[in-house]
Design an enzyme around this catalytic site. Structure first.
Site, PDB file in Angstrom:
ATOM      1  CB  SER A 129     -15.219 -26.462  43.892  1.00  0.00           C
ATOM      2  OG  SER A 129     -15.399 -25.594  44.964  1.00  0.00           O
TER       3      SER A 129
ATOM      4  CE  LYS B 298     -15.729 -20.516  41.169  1.00  0.00           C
ATOM      5  NZ  LYS B 298     -14.458 -20.306  41.848  1.00  0.00           N
TER       6      LYS B 298
ATOM      7  NE  ARG C  58     -16.140 -18.022  47.105  1.00  0.00           N
ATOM      8  CZ  ARG C  58     -16.356 -17.113  46.155  1.00  0.00           C
ATOM      9  NH1 ARG C  58     -16.998 -15.994  46.444  1.00  0.00           N
ATOM     10  NH2 ARG C  58     -15.927 -17.330  44.926  1.00  0.00           N
TER      11      ARG C  58
HETATM   12  N1  TZP Z   1     -18.784 -21.651  43.373  1.00  0.00           N
HETATM   13  C1  TZP Z   1     -19.536 -22.000  42.348  1.00  0.00           C
HETATM   14  S1  TZP Z   1     -20.776 -20.888  42.067  1.00  0.00           S
HETATM   15  C2  TZP Z   1     -20.293 -19.964  43.371  1.00  0.00           C
HETATM   16  C3  TZP Z   1     -19.189 -20.517  43.947  1.00  0.00           C
HETATM   17  C4  TZP Z   1     -18.453 -19.971  45.110  1.00  0.00           C
HETATM   18  C5  TZP Z   1     -20.972 -18.692  43.752  1.00  0.00           C
HETATM   19  C6  TZP Z   1     -22.268 -18.923  44.444  1.00  0.00           C
HETATM   20  O1  TZP Z   1     -22.827 -17.708  44.824  1.00  0.00           O
HETATM   21  P1  TZP Z   1     -24.344 -17.318  44.606  1.00  0.00           P
HETATM   22  O2  TZP Z   1     -24.385 -15.858  44.948  1.00  0.00           O
HETATM   23  O3  TZP Z   1     -25.135 -18.132  45.586  1.00  0.00           O
HETATM   24  O4  TZP Z   1     -24.676 -17.600  43.197  1.00  0.00           O
END
Ligand code: TZP
Ligand code: MG
Length: 531
Positions: free
Chosen positions: A111, A140, A43
């Site tokens: 998603s 995010k 990512r």
């Molecule tokens: N999509 C929804 S929450 C997220 C993404 C890419 C971030 C998840 O990252 P983390 O650090 O595990 O909370």
């Protein structure tokens, strides 16, 4: 990928993070895999082609550890690095387009942030959903509203495809996500920003019920180190004055050098889901040396050029070489040298040197009208073994074994040579094709005598099961590596005492206007790559 396989792969879904000081994605991924991550996503919201090498290197680590590799957002990048799939957001391109570009086997994920989004998403082209954020997350910035475990359960219940929970998940909450019916959890910062990322990854892995692998293998990258590993412990060779290690090896002078070459290519001659790397190495040697056997030559030295894709680990190459060395030792032949270079698929180009007999070099052109046509062993077995592997039918072990592990028939060649048999060929392309080569070179016609006694019982059972004709398998099937030879009847009678398994399969006649007198129509010889 099968549904169960996909569900297993989604269990511990690690997503890379850019710009973590001192911990770039190329270091994150091996740690995650070593802890037991079952799938990796790259990512990078600021992706440019400058990152291509990074992505390719991560792809190689995943590929050589057989962990699926997914690209976030970018379908064309996924295509360019031959990733296993792509993960798309609601604002990204259409999953159906991803499927068209990446192919039916690819993994396409999307998603989904809540039930409303789920109802408005066409999931027909998707293999899985990433649902969240389940908990609050800093990773995010534009994440939608937290859905909690109950929101996760609602999505899981309504989703026709497996769901991976994402967002703020750690080692303490992973299990509760899975308890809601999620196939697994996707995590980023809990690992990438941990004090000890590996320990943290182990804790997440354990919460997901994953078992870490014993090691992470890395792709080969040092040609010279690999060559050194491959050539160590080679026995001394009476034919080599200067062994491998210099630019070339120096062979002792050979009175009658016999030289032959052969190639084994992944996807054409072998497949790693059918054969172990050791079997691949061993078969490559047997096939190359079979030409020396058919020339009554004693093996002297073998040279191997390896073509290796950049994701193949050292360990696989070493195991291929284990097979090479086992077959070399079996035939008292040594490794004279070789080379390694980058290739699209695994390729072994072999070059064998043998010592020819002083008294006789057998030829295809030495058959005469009146000679019988004989074979040193059953034919068609390797072809039936190949069919079995294609059909995933493991009932006929003997046939599969013959395809995977042929043996160069030096033992039989010795008996033929002692009896001064002058016309020999090894059956690599099937009886029809190889007998035709004798008929053309000797300007005779060949009449086959394919009695049922010429058919091996395992081949007969196989043909009964699949409604095939054994004679067609014998005539068209390749890769048995038995010896086909022509000689007078009395010579055969004599040599059969030492080679009781040899049998008559036809006769050589004065040329009748066609080389093959009674070949059934629609028989064509075996051609590698045209199956
Ligand atoms: N999509 C929804 S929450 C997220 C993404 C890419 C971030 C998840 O990252 P983390 O650090 O595990 O909370
Ligand atoms: Mg996206």
């Amino acid at each position: 990928m099968l549904m169960n396989q996909l569900k297993r792969a989604l269990r511990f879904y690690f997503i890379t993070e850019q710009d973590v000081p001192g911990f770039p994605p190329i270091q994150q991924v091996p740690k995650a895999i070593l802890a037991g991550a079952t799938i990796i996503q790259y990512r990078n919201k600021s992706f440019s082609s400058l990152f291509f090498e990074e992505v390719a290197a991560i792809r190689n680590i995943c590929k050589c550890n057989t962990v699926p590799f997914i690209i976030n957002d970018n379908i064309l990048l996924a295509k360019a690095v031959s990733a296993d799939g792509v993960h798309l957001g609601q604002e990204d391109e259409d999953p159906a387009l991803a499927r068209r570009i990446l192919g039916p086997q690819s993994i396409v994920g999307i998603s989904v942030s809540n039930m409303d989004e789920l109802h408005h998403t066409d999931l027909s082209g998707c293999d899985y959903i990433g649902a969240g954020p389940v908990f609050s997350t800093q990773t995010k910035k534009d994440a939608k509203k937290v859905i909690g475990l109950s929101g996760l359960r609602a999505v899981v219940t309504a989703s026709p495809v497996p769901v991976v929970a994402i967002g703020g998940i750690d080692e303490n909450t992973a299990e509760s996500c899975i308890e809601q019916g999620a196939a697994g959890v996707a995590v980023i910062s809990v690992i990438t920003r941990a004090k000890d990322p590996f320990q943290k990854a182990l804790q997440v892995s354990s919460a997901c019920g994953c078992v870490p692998p014993s090691t992470v293998v890395s792709p080969w990258n040092d040609e010279f180190a690999l060559i050194e590993k491959l050539t160590k412990d080679m026995p001394s060779d009476p034919f080599l004055d200067v062994a491998p290690g210099d630019d070339a090896c120096l062979l002792k002078s050979l009175d009658r050098p016999v030289i032959t070459t052969d190639t084994q290519k992944e996807g054409v001659h072998f497949r790693f889901d059918w054969q172990t790397p050791q079997e691949v190495g061993s078969k490559a040697v047997e096939v190359a040396l079979s030409d020396l056997a058919a020339s009554y030559a004693t093996p002297v030295s073998l040279f191997v050029n390896l073509g290796l894709p950049d994701y193949i680990p050292d360990q696989i190459v070493e195991t291929i070489y284990k097979g090479v060395k086992i077959s070399l030792a079996k035939h008292n032949c040594t490794l004279g040298g070789g080379n390694i270079s980058l290739g699209v698929e695994v390729t072994l180009d072999l070059f064998a040197v043998g010592l020819g007999r002083k008294d006789l070099f057998p030829r295809r052109s030495a058959a005469l009208p009146g000679y019988g046509l004989y074979c040193t062993g059953p034919l068609g077995l390797a072809r039936a073994g190949l069919f079995s592997l294609i059909r995933k039918d493991h009932t006929f072990k003997e046939l599969i074994e013959k395809f995977k592990a042929p043996s160069a028939r030096f033992d039989a060649a010795h008996v033929l040579a002692e009896n001064q048999v002058g016309c020999v060929i090894d059956v690599s392309d099937g009886l029809a094709g190889d007998a035709k080569r004798i008929a053309e070179a000797s300007e005779v016609s060949i009449e086959f005598d394919l009695r049922s006694s010429a058919f091996h019982p395992a081949l007969v059972s196989f043909c009964e099961k699949y409604h095939l004709k054994p004679e067609e398998m014998v005539l068209a099937g390749g890769e048995d590596y038995e010896l086909l030879f022509a000689c007078p009847d009395d010579v055969f009678k004599n040599l059969k005492k030492k080679l009781p398994e040899a049998y008559c399969i036809g006769r050589c006649l004065e040329f009748q206007g066609t080389h093959m007198v009674n070949l059934p129509e629609n028989i064509s010889s075996f051609q590698h790559g045209k199956r």
